[in-house]
Write a protein that holds these residues in place. Structure first.
Motif, short mmCIF file in Angstrom:
data_model
loop_
_atom_site.label_atom_id
_atom_site.label_comp_id
_atom_site.label_asym_id
_atom_site.label_seq_id
_atom_site.Cartn_x
_atom_site.Cartn_y
_atom_site.Cartn_z
N MET A 149 0.84 -1.20 0.00
CA MET A 149 0.00 0.00 0.00
C MET A 149 0.87 1.24 0.00
SD MET A 149 -1.49 -0.19 3.88
CE MET A 149 -2.35 -1.71 3.47
N GLY A 150 0.21 2.39 -0.11
CA GLY A 150 0.92 3.67 -0.14
C GLY A 150 0.92 4.26 -1.54
N GLU B 180 7.38 12.70 -9.20
CA GLU B 180 8.39 12.97 -8.19
C GLU B 180 9.42 11.84 -8.15
OE1 GLU B 180 6.44 13.57 -4.49
OE2 GLU B 180 5.55 15.49 -5.06
N SER B 181 8.93 10.61 -8.23
CA SER B 181 9.81 9.45 -8.29
C SER B 181 9.17 8.44 -9.25
CB SER B 181 9.98 8.82 -6.89
OG SER B 181 10.79 7.66 -6.94
N PRO B 182 9.49 8.53 -10.56
CA PRO B 182 8.78 7.71 -11.56
C PRO B 182 8.81 6.22 -11.26
CG PRO B 182 10.12 9.39 -12.63
CD PRO B 182 10.47 9.42 -11.18
N GLY B 183 9.98 5.70 -10.92
CA GLY B 183 10.07 4.26 -10.67
C GLY B 183 9.23 3.83 -9.47
N ARG C 4 4.26 1.44 -7.18
CA ARG C 4 3.17 1.42 -6.20
C ARG C 4 1.80 1.45 -6.86
NH1 ARG C 4 4.39 2.02 -0.90
NH2 ARG C 4 6.56 2.46 -0.39
N LEU C 5 1.74 1.93 -8.10
CA LEU C 5 0.46 1.96 -8.81
C LEU C 5 0.15 0.64 -9.52
CD1 LEU C 5 0.32 5.49 -10.51
CD2 LEU C 5 -1.28 4.57 -8.83
N ALA C 6 1.11 -0.27 -9.55
CA ALA C 6 0.93 -1.51 -10.33
C ALA C 6 -0.24 -2.33 -9.80
CB ALA C 6 2.22 -2.32 -10.31
N ASN D 205 -4.62 2.31 0.47
CA ASN D 205 -4.24 3.51 1.23
C ASN D 205 -3.73 4.61 0.30
OD1 ASN D 205 -3.92 5.06 3.55
ND2 ASN D 205 -1.82 4.38 3.88
N ILE D 206 -4.53 4.92 -0.71
CA ILE D 206 -4.19 5.98 -1.67
C ILE D 206 -5.01 7.21 -1.32
CG2 ILE D 206 -4.22 6.66 -4.10
CD1 ILE D 206 -3.91 3.74 -4.83
#
Length: 313
Positions: A165-166, A172-175, A180-182, A262-263
Motif C-alpha cells: 500500500m501507499g 516525483e519518483s517515476p520508478g 506502487r500503482l501496479a 491507502n491511496i
C-alpha cells in the motif's frame, strides 16, 4: 464538426448546471448539521447561531447556491472547516492520485482487453476463446476490494514483488510511483478489461460478418490484414464508447481501491467529507468529477469522426 462540438459543449454546460443544483440540494437534505460536527455535543444556542452565520448557512438555500456558484466562477471552491484548508488545495492534492490510478487502470485494461477480445473473435469457439471470455467474466464480476486483497496477499505478502500500500507521485519518483500503482491499477484494470474484452469480441465478430469483409476474404486478403486493416477500425467504435462511459465508473470505483491500498485520492476525500458534512468539499469533488467525465465523453465523440468519417455528417 465545429458545430457538433459547440452543441456538445452547450449540452455539457446544461448538465453541469443540473448536477450542481442536485448536489447542492442533496447535501442539505441528508441528516446532520455541520455546525454540530464542529461544536461537538455540548454547545449553546448562541454559539450555534453565531457559527451558522459565519458559515453562511443561515441564508435561504437559493442565496447559498448563488453565492457558491459566484465563488466557483472566481476560482473559490470554499474552505474546509475541518482541515482548515482551501477546498481547491484539497481537491488538487486528491485529484492527482485518482487520475494516476484511473490512467494506469485504462492502460492496463486496454492492454489486456483489446488483444484478448480480438483473439477470442478470430479464434471463435476455440479453447482460447473460452479461456479469454472466462477470464473476462471473472475479472468483471469479482469485487474490487476482494481482488485487491488477493493481489496484496499474493504479490506483496507472499512473493514480495510489489509494495502492499501507499502512494508516491510518479513525477516525483517515476520508478517508485509506477511500482506502487501496479497493484491498484491491476485491481481496477482487470474489472475494466473484462467488460471491454467482451465488447471487443462481440463488435469484431459483427464486423467480420459484414459483406465487405466477406468480399475481401474472397479476394484472398490474409486474415491478419483483414482484421487489422479492414475490420478493427469499425469494430473500435462501440469499444471507445464503452471506454468513455467506464471513465466515470472508474472514478467511482476508485473509492474502495483507494481504501484498500491507502491511496489519498478523491474517493477517500469525498467519503470523509460526507461523514463530516463538509458541503463545499463534496460539492467541489462531485463537480470536478462530472467535468472530467464530460470532457472524456466529448473526446470520445470527436474520436468517432476520425474512426468513421461518415459520422462527421
Amino acid at each position: 464538426m465545429y458545430r457538433f462540438i459547440l452543441r456538445r459543449i452547450g449540452q455539457s454546460i446544461v448538465v453541469l448546471f443540473i448536477v450542481s443544483v442536485l448536489v447542492f440540494s442533496m447535501m442539505r437534505w441528508i441528516p446532520g448539521d455541520p455546525v454540530v460536527v464542529l461544536l461537538g455535543d455540548e454547545y449553546s444556542p448562541e454559539a450555534h447561531a453565531r457559527l451558522q452565520q459565519q458559515l453562511g448557512l443561515d441564508k435561504p438555500i437559493v442565496i447559498q447556491y448563488l453565492i457558491w456558484i459566484r465563488n466557483i466562477f472566481q476560482g473559490d471552491f470554499g474552505y474546509s472547516y475541518i482541515n482548515h484548508t482551501p477546498v481547491s488545495s484539497l481537491l488538487y492534492d486528491a485529484m492527482l492520485p485518482t487520475l494516476s490510478l484511473v490512467i494506469g487502470t485504462l492502460i492496463v485494461g486496454v492492454l489486456i482487453a483489446l488483444p484478448s477480445g480480438m483473439l477470442a473473435a478470430v479464434k471463435r469457439d476455440s479453447p482460447l476463446d473460452y479461456f479469454s471470455m472466462g477470464f473476462a467474466i471473472v475479472g468483471y464480476s469479482m469485487p474490487s476490494f476482494w481482488k485487491g486483497i488477493l493481489l496484496i496477499w499474493l504479490f506483496a505478502v507472499t512473493l514480495r514483488w510489489f509494495p502492499s500500500m501507499g502512494y508516491v507521485h510518479p513525477w516525483e519518483s517515476p520508478g517508485e510511483g509506477l511500482w506502487r500503482l501496479a497493484l491498484p491499477s491491476l485491481t481496477l484494470g482487470t474489472f475494466f478489461a473484462g467488460l471491454v474484452a467482451r465488447i471487443t469480441r462481440s463488435s469484431l465478430l459483427e464486423v467480420l460478418e459484414q459483406d465487405y469483409i466477406k468480399a475481401a476474404r474472397a479476394k484472398g486478403v490474409r486474415q491478419m490484414a483483414l482484421v487489422y486493416k479492414h475490420a478493427l477500425r469499425n469494430a473500435l467504435i462501440p469499444v471507445i464508447t464503452v471506454i468513455g462511459l467506464q471513465f466515470g465508473t472508474l472514478l467511482g470505483g476508485a473509492v474502495l481501491t483507494e481504501t484498500v491500498f491507502n491511496i489519498p485520492g478523491m474517493g477517500r476525500l469525498t467519503v470523509t467529507a460526507i461523514f463530516n458534512r463538509e458541503y463545499h468539499v463534496v460539492q467541489g469533488a462531485v463537480l470536478i468529477g462530472v467535468v472530467f467525465v464530460i470532457v472524456v465523453n466529448l473526446l470520445v465523440d470527436i474520436a468517432y469522426a476520425f474512426l468513421n468519417p461518415k459520422i462527421r455528417y
